[in-house]
Design an enzyme around this catalytic site. Sequence first.
Site, PDB file in Angstrom:
ATOM      1  N   GLU A  19       0.884  -1.166   0.000  1.00 22.83           N
ATOM      2  CA  GLU A  19       0.000   0.000   0.000  1.00 22.83           C
ATOM      3  C   GLU A  19       0.923   1.216   0.000  1.00 22.83           C
ATOM      4  OE1 GLU A  19      -2.462   2.510   3.245  1.00 22.83           O
ATOM      5  OE2 GLU A  19      -2.837   0.339   3.328  1.00 22.83           O
ATOM      6  N   ARG A  37       1.001  10.335  -0.312  1.00 24.65           N
ATOM      7  CA  ARG A  37       1.283  11.680   0.201  1.00 24.65           C
ATOM      8  C   ARG A  37       2.676  12.181  -0.163  1.00 24.65           C
ATOM      9  NH1 ARG A  37       0.742   8.919   5.570  1.00 24.65           N
ATOM     10  NH2 ARG A  37       2.832   8.478   6.346  1.00 24.65           N
ATOM     11  N   LYS A  40     -11.046  -0.333   7.033  1.00 25.19           N
ATOM     12  CA  LYS A  40      -9.791  -0.121   7.743  1.00 25.19           C
ATOM     13  C   LYS A  40     -10.154   0.395   9.140  1.00 25.19           C
ATOM     14  CE  LYS A  40      -5.716   2.903   7.248  1.00 25.19           C
ATOM     15  NZ  LYS A  40      -5.016   3.783   6.313  1.00 25.19           N
TER      16      LYS A  40
END
Length: 212
Positions: free
Chosen positions: A41, A45, A129
């Site tokens: 993952e 950012r 999540k």
Amino acid sequence: MNAVLEQFEKIGIVPVVVLDDAKDAEPLAQALCKGGLPCAEVTFRTEAAEESIRIISEKYPEMLVGAGTVLTTEQVDRAVAAGAKFIVSPGFNPKVVQYCIDKNIPVTPGTQTPSEMEQALELGLDVVKFFPAEPAGGLKMIKAVAAPYTKLKFMPTGGINLNNVEEYLQYDRILACGGSWMVKGDLVAAGKFDEIEKMTKDAAELVKRVRG
């Protein structure tokens, strides 16, 4: 459950990766594959995230690579165009979630409260999540909120490491755990991919031991 989520369950631990330089993407992907966790993952950012996803998806097509920390629909488009096979967000943004559902893109939004979990169920999701896992009460909190939502499974991320991941994986409502301890930024920056591979191998063996 869709095929991506089934792969998450099989892999057990999803490495959460921050890449500041796209040149590290290929050796990191190799280390993760060799170590037995063919999944990443890549947090969206950093400036290098998009290119890193592109490199991993091209060089290691067998890998399950996706984008994390996705906050907008525009980021969804960029991540998927680069080769992301799934989207993860830190919180529950109904607009982003619905956008992914409409486009048939596997999405796992961040939740922490029963209200957010119910919104996810309302939109047809069966996996969320749980973030940030440890600061938000950890496994104890997950077990408490899981009780009323019998069809919901969780991917806890945040504060999970080799010392506590085993107890998470033992709980049958945990699909997989997100973790960054085997792909720490300083290891990546220093090019210590052998070390990353070894730590990944340890994590993969732990999953095997717990889940068979």
